[in-house]
Design an enzyme around this catalytic site. Structure first.
Site, PDB file in Angstrom:
ATOM      1  N   LYS A  42      31.506  44.647  41.590  1.00  0.00           N
ATOM      2  CA  LYS A  42      32.255  45.873  41.459  1.00  0.00           C
ATOM      3  C   LYS A  42      33.287  45.791  40.343  1.00  0.00           C
ATOM      4  O   LYS A  42      33.721  46.819  39.817  1.00  0.00           O
ATOM      5  CB  LYS A  42      33.030  46.148  42.767  1.00  0.00           C
ATOM      6  CG  LYS A  42      32.190  46.336  43.980  1.00  0.00           C
ATOM      7  CD  LYS A  42      33.122  46.491  45.218  1.00  0.00           C
ATOM      8  CE  LYS A  42      32.343  46.484  46.486  1.00  0.00           C
ATOM      9  NZ  LYS A  42      33.216  46.355  47.666  1.00  0.00           N
ATOM     10  N   ASP A  99      33.670  42.010  34.016  1.00  0.00           N
ATOM     11  CA  ASP A  99      35.118  42.066  33.880  1.00  0.00           C
ATOM     12  C   ASP A  99      35.693  40.707  33.490  1.00  0.00           C
ATOM     13  O   ASP A  99      36.528  40.619  32.612  1.00  0.00           O
ATOM     14  CB  ASP A  99      35.785  42.593  35.167  1.00  0.00           C
ATOM     15  CG  ASP A  99      35.330  41.849  36.410  1.00  0.00           C
ATOM     16  OD1 ASP A  99      34.311  41.133  36.346  1.00  0.00           O
ATOM     17  OD2 ASP A  99      35.995  41.977  37.449  1.00  0.00           O
ATOM     18  N   ASP A 102      34.754  33.332  34.831  1.00  0.00           N
ATOM     19  CA  ASP A 102      35.644  32.304  35.381  1.00  0.00           C
ATOM     20  C   ASP A 102      34.910  30.961  35.292  1.00  0.00           C
ATOM     21  O   ASP A 102      34.894  30.335  34.231  1.00  0.00           O
ATOM     22  CB  ASP A 102      35.962  32.733  36.824  1.00  0.00           C
ATOM     23  CG  ASP A 102      37.145  32.022  37.425  1.00  0.00           C
ATOM     24  OD1 ASP A 102      37.339  30.846  37.108  1.00  0.00           O
ATOM     25  OD2 ASP A 102      37.869  32.631  38.219  1.00  0.00           O
ATOM     26  N   LYS A 130      38.294  33.531  31.109  1.00  0.00           N
ATOM     27  CA  LYS A 130      39.249  32.538  31.632  1.00  0.00           C
ATOM     28  C   LYS A 130      38.658  31.166  31.325  1.00  0.00           C
ATOM     29  O   LYS A 130      38.123  30.480  32.189  1.00  0.00           O
ATOM     30  CB  LYS A 130      39.426  32.751  33.133  1.00  0.00           C
ATOM     31  CG  LYS A 130      40.708  32.216  33.689  1.00  0.00           C
ATOM     32  CD  LYS A 130      40.728  32.304  35.185  1.00  0.00           C
ATOM     33  CE  LYS A 130      41.493  33.484  35.705  1.00  0.00           C
ATOM     34  NZ  LYS A 130      41.633  33.424  37.180  1.00  0.00           N
ATOM     35  N   ARG A 164      42.350  47.386  42.470  1.00  0.00           N
ATOM     36  CA  ARG A 164      41.362  47.714  41.434  1.00  0.00           C
ATOM     37  C   ARG A 164      41.801  48.932  40.623  1.00  0.00           C
ATOM     38  O   ARG A 164      41.392  49.129  39.486  1.00  0.00           O
ATOM     39  CB  ARG A 164      39.992  48.019  42.067  1.00  0.00           C
ATOM     40  CG  ARG A 164      39.309  46.830  42.707  1.00  0.00           C
ATOM     41  CD  ARG A 164      37.843  47.149  42.980  1.00  0.00           C
ATOM     42  NE  ARG A 164      37.240  46.272  43.967  1.00  0.00           N
ATOM     43  CZ  ARG A 164      36.669  45.101  43.696  1.00  0.00           C
ATOM     44  NH1 ARG A 164      36.664  44.643  42.466  1.00  0.00           N
ATOM     45  NH2 ARG A 164      36.124  44.376  44.657  1.00  0.00           N
TER      46      ARG A 164
HETATM   47  C1  PRP Z   1      34.129  38.216  39.836  1.00  0.00           C
HETATM   48  C2  PRP Z   1      33.703  38.748  38.479  1.00  0.00           C
HETATM   49  C3  PRP Z   1      32.472  37.961  38.167  1.00  0.00           C
HETATM   50  C4  PRP Z   1      32.722  36.624  38.853  1.00  0.00           C
HETATM   51  C5  PRP Z   1      33.202  35.643  37.834  1.00  0.00           C
HETATM   52  O1  PRP Z   1      33.454  38.901  40.826  1.00  0.00           O
HETATM   53  O2  PRP Z   1      33.441  40.124  38.516  1.00  0.00           O
HETATM   54  O3  PRP Z   1      31.299  38.567  38.641  1.00  0.00           O
HETATM   55  O4  PRP Z   1      33.743  36.838  39.835  1.00  0.00           O
HETATM   56  O5  PRP Z   1      33.388  34.386  38.422  1.00  0.00           O
HETATM   57  P1  PRP Z   1      32.537  33.111  37.992  1.00  0.00           P
HETATM   58  O6  PRP Z   1      32.498  33.052  36.489  1.00  0.00           O
HETATM   59  O7  PRP Z   1      33.324  31.971  38.610  1.00  0.00           O
HETATM   60  O8  PRP Z   1      31.167  33.218  38.585  1.00  0.00           O
HETATM   61  P2  PRP Z   1      33.947  38.903  42.349  1.00  0.00           P
HETATM   62  O9  PRP Z   1      33.252  37.813  43.109  1.00  0.00           O
HETATM   63  O10 PRP Z   1      35.439  38.887  42.392  1.00  0.00           O
HETATM   64  O11 PRP Z   1      33.356  40.267  42.911  1.00  0.00           O
HETATM   65  P3  PRP Z   1      33.740  41.783  42.498  1.00  0.00           P
HETATM   66  O12 PRP Z   1      33.398  41.946  41.034  1.00  0.00           O
HETATM   67  O13 PRP Z   1      32.844  42.611  43.365  1.00  0.00           O
HETATM   68  O14 PRP Z   1      35.205  41.985  42.782  1.00  0.00           O
END
Ligand code: PRP
Length: 175
Positions: A42, A99, A102, A130, A164
């Protein structure tokens, strides 16, 4: 522990400026290929909505939803597609819009998964990188901002489902 909105890391004006630049880069790179921009739900929704309007070229949109790791620890790298694309990407120029990158595990999994569907090309556009947290090597084609290792909320990004809707990027602060 209670949490609240901490210091602003990227203002609304800085977001408008940078997303506009990314849109111009994409329009320059894909002037008439009708690329398929894929929003990774999302968190990317707000960025995606602004980005597509900053691209002055024909394009198509689709959405994919993933749950990062489920109940497994992040280090397991298990990513699950909870809602898939609605159209075929075969022979399409695809741009995955995220977005934040990480550990890199989500985008790495998605990239591998989408490659099996034989797109013509596949690139990644991420608002935030990041980089300090990277565990898996990923090549990012378009990046908005490189950010420090702090928990980010706003502009689509949440903490336990909240924040959000903030129109800027802030650090989450513990009371
Ligand atoms: C976040 C972001 C990425 C992921 C990045 O999603 O949107 O998809 O984490 O992290 P990574 O590089 O460690 O894999 P989140 O799990 O917060 O879900 P959301 O987008 O639905 O809030």
């Amino acid at each position: 522990m209670a949490h609240t909105v901490g210091r602003v890391l990227v203002t609304r004006e800085e977001l408008v400026q940078r997303v506009g630049e990314l849109g111009q880069s994409l329009a320059r790179d894909y002037p008439d290929q009708n690329p398929l921009l894929v929003c990774v739900l999302k968190g990317a929704i707000v960025f995606f909505a602004d980005l597509i309007r900053a691209i002055n070229a024909p394009l198509t949109t689709d959405f994919i939803s993933v749950s990062s790791y489920g109940t497994a620890p992040a280090s397991s790298g298990v990513v699950k597609i909870t809602s898939d694309l609605s159209i075929s990407i075969e022979d399409r120029d695809v741009i995955l819009v995220e977005d934040i990158i990480d550990s890199g595990r989500t985008i790495s999994y998605l990239t591998r998964n989408l490659h099996t569907r034989h797109p013509k090309s596949l690139r990644i556009c991420a608002l935030l990188d990041k980089v300090e947290r990277r565990e898996v090597e990923v090549d990012l084609d378009y990046v908005g901002f490189t950010i420090p290792n702090v928990f980010i909320i706003g502009y689509g990004m949440d903490y336990r489902g909240l924040y959000r809707n903030l129109p800027y990027l802030a650090a989450l602060e513990a009371d």
